[in-house]
Scaffold this motif. Structure first.
Motif, PDB file in Angstrom:
ATOM      1  N   ASN B  89      10.572   6.323  27.383  1.00 23.90           N
ATOM      2  CA  ASN B  89      11.781   6.247  26.568  1.00 23.90           C
ATOM      3  C   ASN B  89      11.800   4.983  25.714  1.00 23.90           C
ATOM      4  N   PRO B 114      16.915   9.964  22.392  1.00 27.35           N
ATOM      5  CA  PRO B 114      16.247   8.959  23.237  1.00 27.35           C
ATOM      6  C   PRO B 114      17.123   7.738  23.497  1.00 27.35           C
ATOM      7  N   THR B 116      20.368   7.731  23.885  1.00 27.76           N
ATOM      8  CA  THR B 116      21.386   8.032  24.906  1.00 27.76           C
ATOM      9  C   THR B 116      20.797   7.867  26.302  1.00 27.76           C
ATOM     10  N   TYR B 117      19.495   8.169  26.435  1.00 26.84           N
ATOM     11  CA  TYR B 117      18.875   8.008  27.752  1.00 26.84           C
ATOM     12  C   TYR B 117      18.709   6.537  28.123  1.00 26.84           C
ATOM     13  N   ARG B 118      18.890   5.648  27.141  1.00 27.03           N
ATOM     14  CA  ARG B 118      18.804   4.215  27.437  1.00 27.03           C
ATOM     15  C   ARG B 118      20.150   3.644  27.840  1.00 27.03           C
ATOM     16  N   GLY B 119      21.194   4.400  27.604  1.00 29.41           N
ATOM     17  CA  GLY B 119      22.537   3.879  27.884  1.00 29.41           C
ATOM     18  C   GLY B 119      22.975   2.873  26.833  1.00 29.41           C
ATOM     19  N   MET B 120      22.465   3.057  25.629  1.00 31.47           N
ATOM     20  CA  MET B 120      22.799   2.119  24.558  1.00 31.47           C
ATOM     21  C   MET B 120      24.239   2.343  24.091  1.00 31.47           C
TER      22      MET B 120
END
Lengths: 900, 246
Positions: B89, B114, B116-120
């Motif tokens: 990711n 991608p 969103t999967y980081r929690g940005m």
């Protein structure tokens, strides 16, 4: 979304801006410190800073790591997942609607059954700490029936000796007629010991409980319930101390009006409690409110043998279990048997939790229905899980991309479970709505004797159950498809742009397992409902012993004690004579207790010339009081001897010279010989002997499923009744004559209380309400399960066919015929259902013991029923395989090969 | 300068064997390769030579069965599934031949995925998505779904998705394979431009025209790295590489 982020930020104790600011400062600090170190090593500032950044390893990457480690992001993820799931479902309305309806029906039915189970089995009774209350009766394994009430002297001794209970009270059911000089009102209530209220925790709105002297003297003291206080006395605030006129009689005739003083108004409505022996019929049920209480009163050692009248209720001491109390009462009973061998030999106290006794009749049926609805829910879950798996195959590309861009296993599973939970929540909402309707529908069919039926409703607890069940179902339904999604062949799928993958094979295998499981569970339900239907048919087929059509019943109660005993008989005789003259009425008579609904009095029998056996081991005979024309009206066959004649109406209870007995009595006591002329006595050995003058066929006065019991008939004149049931044989449908009969009765006695005006067919139908209730519900569940299983099977085969288009094309290109392709696909479908059926047969046999208690005339492991249920499922699933297989085999080989 | 730094990707004797029942297939054999920050590498070779398998291993979508693979100084062979997802990711951006945009997401949501999967945070995500789409000249189509875009546009969105997370390396698997020559060239121009701005790119292609955009090319034949000349000779001779055949 800002509001959502604020919530998240607040949950971590800082705002977004604060958090990002602190993070920037922290990172800047580390880079600056490294820059300074590098400058000290001889680098210029620009080089030192570049090197510091390189050594740090990427500010953005560190920032992301810190964010992950320090912030709860699940809430915003949940919001995003929910949004995406809603969009996905909106794009597949057919799938969404199908899944929501299937789940909604299953959750709705589960919620409905739960609402019944909760109100009836789980919710405590309306007494303080009701789980510590126990009812005590007596038991003698040598007697028939073995369980009965308690004698008053026994209860006094139990209370004195038992250490397991903090208190013990006694009670019995009874009724009284309130009179205002012009009319009377029949009220139903309890004769109680004065500690009854304290023991059950019943408060007083006004006044007090009975005093010691009122109890000892069996004084004319009354406590009324609030409803009666409101309706009859307009909630008069100073009613305590007032006197009311009462016609009262329960067992001992004290005819005439008497004055009773009101000493209290109970502060809580309470239902009638279950009694060990209900000689007064089923009008004192758990769904009826007690209207009055009066002192029980007497202590008479001579009554030690009389166990049919009283029931004891006791409260367990803290820390004492029901088993400990049972053990202690057995010991006390043994001591009493030593002390009073004549009255107490072989008798033992039987302690039963109050709640268990209240629900004992309906508990097995509700447990059975709970199991059935759980099975239905399981099938619905398997069905929706299969649909989700198929849907997962179509979404392989999406899953592969998500994995490729960094979605972890848990993240992807979470997103897919969010979708299934959304489906189940929608299903749950639909189910909650359905349950409102279903509860009313089920209540319509429920037996009227089911306790606390009026308390069944959809309230916040039931809604919470529906919500919880929806969430659990969402997890259950979603977990397998979600796990399979993560097994997507990422490389292959991304390479092909989402067309096909070897992972589809494992999905197909799982779908086959799910559908096989559906078939197995469905077979259990089909077998269960098949057995219940056959059992019901067997019950309906039972000969009640009389002709039921064009027969009307009406229970008539004269004001108790208003008239002398003789008047009651005269009233009964005159009324039935008058009815016989009414056009449309062929015959009329009367009986104490309606057949198939009410019981009557049992007493030990002493057969003349039979070997001597102890009194407590003597078999019981049921005493039935009838008006002489009873047998003709009911068309009960005379098997031997004669029916009653006017001269027979001479004597007293227990001292009648001539009686009629039923076939069972004759067969049991005088096997192989004529009963006519045989002599015996009842109640006591030294009573006058009675002579059998006639033998009639057995009449089912109890439930149709009960075995016929020895019974003797007295002429009504020997045992005058203030309450009796009119039996009217009509020449037209009985409903047409009900008004006429009621008018005649009221003309004869304006103060009469009339209840239970019904046709005998209705009485019979009501007596089967529990069986019908079970059959209807279980059949409905089975039908639902059957439809779901068959459609599920169809879905799996149709999917398998769609996946094998190329294979089918190749086979056909090589010369396969349509029938051979159909045979191949159907046989594969049959393999799935066959395995399901084998598992289902084992499951059915394993679970059969739970059904046996609800069956009549058939074994729970009946091989024919199992074979029919399995055959029906096999045929249905074969048909479900046939349709997609024919469709698949008709595909043009060229187009199948081209599309692949 | 680049050669002196630590390699972004380093492979030592890397191999991949597919086992199906009793058949062993060597897809890759003793691959030694390095890729440095800022480099544009193309991997070429005939169909079935193992190009895509190698790219999948580089992108942590697959694992090597032999050898060592070090990404940013970290041996990835021992990483858990979760750690591989995380690394994929943050460090890797994919561009596929088949675009692989999610049809049920808008252009914006696809590019955002991608991140969103980081929690940005949403604001950062939004800014990054806009920047990435502007870079590929697709910001005017943010609210569209992939079915409303041409093939070339879809691939540009896929490039934006790969770029949005500022990955350490872009992996492109035949990025022009599904495009006509004009759109293919446009995508290559875009990659070239990104490389010019410092992006590290590894591209699989069998088209020499597009391979010429790279700084360096690696040729595979039957799962083994060979020189360009040998690759050409073997392709003409149509014979297996002796080592790979073992």
């Amino acid at each position: 979304m800002s509001w959502l982020r604020n919530i998240v930020a607040r949950s971590t104790g800082s705002s977004d801006a604060e958090f990002e600011g602190q993070l920037d400062d922290e990172l800047q600090f580390h880079v600056d410190r490294q820059t300074e170190e590098n400058i000290k090593c001889g680098m210029d500032r620009a080089t030192a800073r570049r090197e510091a950044l390189r050594q740090f390893g990427g500010v953005e990457q560190v920032r992301e790591g810190v964010r992950d480690a320090s912030r709860i992001v699940w809430l915003s993820d949940l919001f995003r997942d929910t949004k995406f799931s809603l969009r996905m479902l909106a794009r597949s309305p057919a799938f969404a609607v199908t899944a929501v309806v299937v789940l909604g029906v299953a959750i709705g039915l589960s919620t409905t059954i739960f609402s019944f189970v909760r109100a009836i089995l789980i919710e405590p009774l309306p007494f303080a700490n009701s789980e510590r209350l126990a009812v005590i009766g007596t038991f003698n394994s040598n007697r028939e029936p073995p369980m009965t009430g308690a004698s008053w002297p026994d209860i006094v001794d139990w209370k004195k000796s038992a250490k397991s209970f903090s208190d013990m009270a006694a009670f019995k059911n009874g009724d009284m007629d309130l009179s205002d000089g012009k009319s009377t009102q029949r009220i139903r209530g309890l004769f109680v010991t004065r500690n009854f209220f304290e023991l059950l925790g019943i408060p007083f709105s006004l006044g007090r409980s009975f005093s010691e002297s009122e109890e000892n003297d069996s004084a004319n003291a009354l406590i009324l319930n609030r409803e009666l206080w409101k309706s009859r006395y307009q909630q008069k605030p100073d009613i305590v101390g007032d006197s009311v006129d009462v016609y009262s009689w329960i067992i001992r005739p004290e005819h005439g009006l008497s004055r009773w003083q009101i000493v209290g108004i109970a502060g809580q409505e309470i239902p009638f409690l279950p009694v060990a022996v209900d000689a007064l019929g089923d009008r004192f049920g758990i769904n009826d409110q007690v209207q009055f209480w009066r002192p029980i009163g007497l202590y008479d050692e001579a009554e030690r043998k009389e166990r049919w009248e009283y029931t004891a209720i006791a409260r367990l001491n803290p820390g004492v279990t029901i088993e400990q109390a049972r053990a202690e009462m057995v010991t006390i009973s043994s001591h009493l048997a030593d002390e009073y061998p004549e009255a107490n030999n072989n008798w033992s106290a039987r302690v039963t939790p109050l709640n268990e006794l209240v629900t004992s009749d309906i508990r097995p049926a509700l447990q059975l229905l709970s199991g059935a609805v759980a099975f239905l829910l399981l099938i619905a879950c398997a069905n929706v899980a299969s649909l989700l798996i198929v849907r997962g195959i179509a979404r392989q590309q999406e899953f592969a991309v998500r994995i490729a861009v960094g979605a972890g296993r848990w993240r992807l599973i979470r997103q897919l479970i969010t979708e299934s939970i959304l489906l189940c929540l929608a299903g749950g909402a639909l189910g909650a709505l359905l349950s409102v309707w279903c509860i009313d529908a089920v209540r319509l069919f429920a037996p009227t004797k089911v306790p606390r039926l009026g308390e069944v409703s959809v309230d916040s607890t039931v809604l919470m159950f529906a919500l919880g069940l929806s969430l659990m179902t969402g997890l259950f339904v979603g977990i397998l498809p979600a796990c399979l999604a993560f097994r997507t062949d990422v490389n292959g799928t991304l390479k092909s742009g989402g067309r096909g993958s070897s992972a589809a094979r494992s999905r197909k295998r799982w779908m086959a397992i799910l559908v096989g499981g559906e078939v197995a569970v469905c077979l259990v339900l089909l077998t269960g409902s098949g057995l219940l239907i056959q059992s019901f048919a067997a019950i309906i087929g039972v000969d009640p012993g009389f002709r039921t059509d064009n027969l009307m019943t009406m229970t008539v109660s004269l004001p108790q004690g208003k008239y002398e005993w003789k008047h009651n008989t005269e009233f009964c005789v005159e009324l039935t004579s008058k009815l016989r003259t009414v056009p449309g009425i062929a015959a009329a008579s009367a009986v104490r207790g309606v057949p198939t609904r009410e019981t009557n009095f049992d007493a030990p029998v002493f057969i003349d010339g039979a070997p001597e056996i102890p009194r407590d081991e003597r078999p019981d005979v049921r005493l039935r009081v009838v008006e002489p024309g009873f047998f003709e009206v009911m068309e009960v066959p005379l098997l031997e001897g004669r029916l009653f004649e006017p001269a027979d109406s001479i004597g007293n209870i227990g001292h009648a010279p001539q009686i009629i007995c039923n076939e069972t009595m004759a067969r049991r006591h005088w096997p192989g010989e004529s009963a006519i002329g045989k002599k015996f006595c009842v109640v006591e050995a030294d009573y006058d002997k009675m002579e059998v003058v006639g033998v009639v066929g057995d009449v089912q006065f109890g439930a149709l499923v009960d075995e016929a019991r020895p019974e003797i008939y007295y002429p009504e004149a020997l045992f005058p009744q203030s309450e009796f049931t009119l039996l009217v044989r009509t020449e037209v449908p009985p409903e047409q004559m009900m008004g006429v009969v009621e008018t005649l009765v009221r003309d004869a006695e304006p103060d009469v209380v009339i209840t239970d005006t019904e046709s005998m067919d209705t009485v019979l139908s009501k007596s089967l309400s529990k069986e019908r209730f079970l059959v209807l519900l279980l059949s409905a569940f089975s039908l639902g399960a059957f439809l779901l299983s068959v459609t599920g099977h169809y879905g799996v085969v149709a999917y398998a066919v769609s996946q094998r288009r190329q294979e089918i094309g190749i086979r056909m290109a090589l010369g396969a015929t349509v029938p051979s392709i159909v045979r191949m696909i159907v046989s594969e479908g049959l393999l799935i259902s066959g395995m399901g059926l084998v598992v289902g047969l084992c499951l059915s046999l394993a679970l059969s013991q739970f059904l046996q208690s609800q069956l009549f005339g058939i074994s729970a492991a009946d091989p024919l029923t199992l074979a029919i249920a399995a055959g029906v499922l096999l045929v249905a699933t074969s048909l479900a395989s046939l349709i997609p297989s024919i469709r698949g085999a008709r595909v043009s080989p060229a187009s199948a090969l081209r599309s692949s | 300068m680049q050669q002196a730094e630590e390699a972004l990707i380093s492979m030592r004797k890397l191999g991949k064997v597919f086992l199906t029942e009793d058949v062993e297939t060597h897809a890759l054999y003793e691959i030694d390769m390095e890729l440095h920050r800022g480099e544009f590498l193309s991997i070429g070779g005939p169909s079935g030579c193992g190009k895509s398998t190698l790219l999948s291993i580089m992108g942590l979508l697959d694992s090597a069965t032999e050898g060592e693979y070090i990404l940013k100084g970290q041996e990835v062979g021992e990483l858990s599934v979760r750690e591989r997802s995380r690394l994929r990711n943050r460090e890797i951006g994919f561009i596929f031949q088949a675009f692989n945009l999610i049809g049920d997401l808008t252009v914006r949501e696809n590019v955002e995925l991608p991140l969103t999967y980081r929690g940005m945070p949403a604001a950062d995500r939004s800014q990054r998505v806009e920047e990435a789409l502007e870079k590929v000249d697709m910001s005017h189509r943010m609210g569209h779904y992939s079915s409303q875009l041409s093939g070339g546009q879809q691939q540009r969105v896929a490039v934006a998705r790969a770029l949005a997370g500022s990955p350490a390396i872009l992996l492109a698997d035949e990025p022009t394979g599904n495009l006509d020559s004009k759109n293919g060239m446009a995508v290559m121009d875009l990659l070239h431009e990104l490389h010019g701005e410092g992006a590290t790119i590894c591209m699989v292609t069998h088209d020499p025209r597009f391979a010429s955009f790279a700084d360096r090319s690696v040729h595979l034949f039957d799962g083994k790295v060979v020189s360009a000349e040998e690759a050409e000779r073997l392709a003409k001779a149509d014979e297996p590489v002796p080592a790979a055949a073992e």
